[in-house]
Design an enzyme around this catalytic site. Structure first.
Site, PDB file in Angstrom:
ATOM      1  N   ALA A  74       1.269  -9.857   5.203  1.00 43.47           N
ATOM      2  CA  ALA A  74       1.353 -11.309   5.004  1.00 43.47           C
ATOM      3  C   ALA A  74       2.407 -11.975   4.368  1.00 43.47           C
ATOM      4  O   ALA A  74       2.845 -13.049   4.432  1.00 43.47           O
ATOM      5  CB  ALA A  74       0.024 -11.632   4.610  1.00 43.47           C
ATOM      6  N   THR A  75       2.775 -11.039   3.242  1.00 45.70           N
ATOM      7  CA  THR A  75       3.661 -11.728   2.212  1.00 45.70           C
ATOM      8  C   THR A  75       5.183 -11.917   3.079  1.00 45.70           C
ATOM      9  O   THR A  75       5.743 -12.951   2.906  1.00 45.70           O
ATOM     10  CB  THR A  75       4.091 -10.718   0.968  1.00 45.70           C
ATOM     11  N   ASN A 154      -8.532 -16.490  -0.912  1.00 43.41           N
ATOM     12  CA  ASN A 154      -8.923 -14.980  -1.338  1.00 43.41           C
ATOM     13  C   ASN A 154      -9.663 -15.095  -2.672  1.00 43.41           C
ATOM     14  O   ASN A 154     -10.271 -13.768  -2.743  1.00 43.41           O
ATOM     15  CB  ASN A 154      -7.569 -14.292  -1.406  1.00 43.41           C
ATOM     16  N   SER A 202      -2.429  -9.825   8.193  1.00 44.65           N
ATOM     17  CA  SER A 202      -2.157  -8.553   7.631  1.00 44.65           C
ATOM     18  C   SER A 202      -3.172  -7.730   7.958  1.00 44.65           C
ATOM     19  O   SER A 202      -4.429  -7.722   7.680  1.00 44.65           O
ATOM     20  CB  SER A 202      -2.309  -8.830   6.009  1.00 44.65           C
ATOM     21  N   HIS A 204      -3.930  -4.679   6.491  1.00 45.05           N
ATOM     22  CA  HIS A 204      -4.969  -3.848   5.494  1.00 45.05           C
ATOM     23  C   HIS A 204      -5.823  -4.689   5.288  1.00 45.05           C
ATOM     24  O   HIS A 204      -6.873  -4.235   4.367  1.00 45.05           O
ATOM     25  CB  HIS A 204      -4.285  -3.281   4.478  1.00 45.05           C
ATOM     26  N   THR A 243      13.508  -1.677  13.895  1.00 44.05           N
ATOM     27  CA  THR A 243      12.788  -0.708  14.936  1.00 44.05           C
ATOM     28  C   THR A 243      11.297  -1.123  14.623  1.00 44.05           C
ATOM     29  O   THR A 243      10.705  -0.879  13.695  1.00 44.05           O
ATOM     30  CB  THR A 243      12.831   0.632  14.543  1.00 44.05           C
ATOM     31  N   CYS A 329      -2.850  -8.957  -6.032  1.00 43.11           N
ATOM     32  CA  CYS A 329      -1.301  -9.416  -6.404  1.00 43.11           C
ATOM     33  C   CYS A 329      -0.993  -9.945  -7.613  1.00 43.11           C
ATOM     34  O   CYS A 329       0.248  -9.880  -7.868  1.00 43.11           O
ATOM     35  CB  CYS A 329      -0.851 -10.036  -5.120  1.00 43.11           C
TER      36      CYS A 329
HETATM   37  N1  PLP Z   1      -2.279 -14.047   1.524  1.00 41.34           N
HETATM   38  C1  PLP Z   1      -3.558 -13.879   1.289  1.00 41.34           C
HETATM   39  C2  PLP Z   1      -4.633 -15.205   1.306  1.00 41.34           C
HETATM   40  C3  PLP Z   1      -3.924 -12.874   0.518  1.00 41.34           C
HETATM   41  O1  PLP Z   1      -5.205 -12.504   0.212  1.00 41.34           O
HETATM   42  C4  PLP Z   1      -2.861 -11.889   0.653  1.00 41.34           C
HETATM   43  C5  PLP Z   1      -3.245 -10.361   0.026  1.00 41.34           C
HETATM   44  O2  PLP Z   1      -3.886 -10.357  -1.012  1.00 41.34           O
HETATM   45  C6  PLP Z   1      -1.581 -12.064   1.101  1.00 41.34           C
HETATM   46  C7  PLP Z   1      -1.462 -13.189   1.555  1.00 41.34           C
HETATM   47  C8  PLP Z   1      -0.571 -10.956   0.793  1.00 41.34           C
HETATM   48  O3  PLP Z   1      -0.894 -10.068   2.191  1.00 41.34           O
HETATM   49  P1  PLP Z   1       0.010  -8.474   2.137  1.00 41.34           P
HETATM   50  O4  PLP Z   1      -0.591  -7.603   1.098  1.00 41.34           O
HETATM   51  O5  PLP Z   1      -0.070  -8.105   3.526  1.00 41.34           O
HETATM   52  O6  PLP Z   1       1.329  -8.964   1.874  1.00 41.34           O
END
Ligand code: PLP
Length: 392
Positions: A74-75, A154, A202, A204, A243, A329
């Site tokens: 997602a980042t 989150n 994302s 995971h 890839t 994060c």
């Molecule tokens: N956005 C939200 C709302 C999240 O909870 C997270 C992960 O904590 C992310 C983005 C980032 O995801 P990724 O770990 O896949 O980069």
């Protein structure tokens, strides 16, 4: 499980489901071809696996397969959308709107864009975590090219009214991106995808592998013109070079398919457990919930315990239960949660807060143990706090 611990941090990450691992395994050693190798069966087979995976994800999300671009998570997806839209539309305007309660992946990308000369308006959220539509309306300008609003928070689980937000944003001629990372598999998402221009996911967070994610681009049949973050090789319609990662894409598709298969039963089960956990923790004297909006994720509890040092509480709990005080994060930060601060929660109370997020492998017995462990630890912490004795 390696640690003799309860896991209550599913919003940080989820274990990769056994079925997902099984689906991925053949693609590491047997069907290992490069989907871009167009001259032999190794490549053809890999290409077919990726196409099947994309079709399966698209079916679950009720979107066109062409609207999905694979990323590392997602980042990266957030970086691709925010920087891409900014670069693509800068001749139209350089103003972007977001909220103070976004994930750091959005906020840090916005800071980067500010350094590149874009102007970002950061909307406050109200005490229930929701944005004010009136404030959004007042902040929209003719040069606003993009609005970025987190769908499900989150930390608190609070869900924004994207329907109403989309109406206002589109009436202004601006594009809408929503970080839908936490919503996938937990709440209905397909109607939301019909309203927004861009979204992200994302692997995971949904019992899939780490290192794989998606950008959803609504009108992407012939490419959307979003500049790629990563050049090289021309893969994915030149929208993301490199890839294509067949094993992780197959794993992501399996994870999403499982989440949708189990959706209703699992949502009900998790919601009941969440309610029991929250009710149990709110029995602790003076405990307060920070998830006050009626629309919220079914798996997330966020509670403040006045007269408790949050850092000490986390350290004390860490031997028995995995919880967090905010986003993983951001866990290196000694600052209180920026989400709670944006909601106007008082600083000392924001420090004294825990996020508990449950998931597929949480049981009723786990909930009872967690309530007992946290209740006991909060009492112990308060016994050492002179202010608790003098609280009046
Ligand atoms: N956005 C939200 C709302 C999240 O909870 C997270 C992960 O904590 C992310 C983005 C980032 O995801 P990724 O770990 O896949 O980069």
């Amino acid at each position: 499980m390696k640690y003799a611990q309860l896991y209550f941090d599913y919003n940080a990450t989820t274990p990769c489901a056994k079925e997902v691992v099984d689906a991925m395994l053949p693609h590491f050693h047997e069907d290992f071809g490069n989907p871009s190798s167009s001259h032999h069966p190794y490549g053809w087979l890999a290409k077919r696996s990726v196409e099947d995976a994309t079709a399966s994800i698209a079916k679950s999300l009720e979107v066109a397969p062409s609207s999905l671009v694979y990323t590392s998570g997602a980042t990266e997806s957030i970086n691709m959308v925010l920087k891409g839209v900014a670069r693509k539309l800068q001749s139209k305007g350089k103003h972007i709107i977001t909220t103070k309660a976004e994930h750091k992946a959005v906020l840090d990308t916005c800071i980067f864009l500010e350094e590149e000369g874009f102007e970002i308006s950061y909307l406050d959220v109200e005490s229930d975590g929701l944005i004010s539509l009136e404030k959004l309306n007042k902040t929209l300008r003719p040069d606003t090219i993009l609005v970025s609003i987190l769908f499900a928070n989150n930390e608190t689980g609070v869900i924004q009214p994207l329907d109403d937000i989309a109406g206002k944003v589109h009436a202004n001629g601006s594009l809408l991106f929503s970080d839908t990372t936490q919503a996938l598999g937990k709440v209905a998402i397909s109607e939301v995808l019909k309203k927004v221009d861009y979204a992200c996911f994302s692997g995971h967070k949904v019992y899939g592998p780490k290192g794989i994610g998606l950008v959803y681009i609504k009108n992407n049949e012939d490419g959307d013109g979003l500049p790629s973050l990563i050049q090289g090789g021309g893969q994915q319609k030149r929208q993301r070079g490199g890839t294509i990662n067949t094993p992780l894409i197959v794993g992501l598709a399996k994870a999403i398919a499982l989440a949708f298969e189990q959706f209703d039963d699992e949502k009900n089960r998790i919601e009941k457990l969440r309610n029991k956990l929250e009710a149990g923790l709110l029995q602790i004297e003076m405990a307060l919930s920070n998830s006050k909006s009626p629309k919220r994720l079914p798996n997330t509890v966020h509670i403040s315990f006045p007269y408790v040092d949050g850092a000490n509480l986390l350290i004390a709990l860490s031997a028995q239960i995995a919880v967090s005080n905010g986003s993983a994060c951001n866990s290196a930060s000694v600052e209180p949660s920026h989400v709670l601060m944006a909601m106007g929660v008082e600083r000392t109370l924001a420090y004294a807060s825990l996020r508990l997020s449950i998931g597929r492998y949480t049981t009723d017995a786990d909930i009872e143990k967690a309530i007992a462990i946290i209740s006991e630890e909060v009492s112990k912490q308060r016994e050492n706090n002179i202010l608790w004795e003098r609280r009046g």
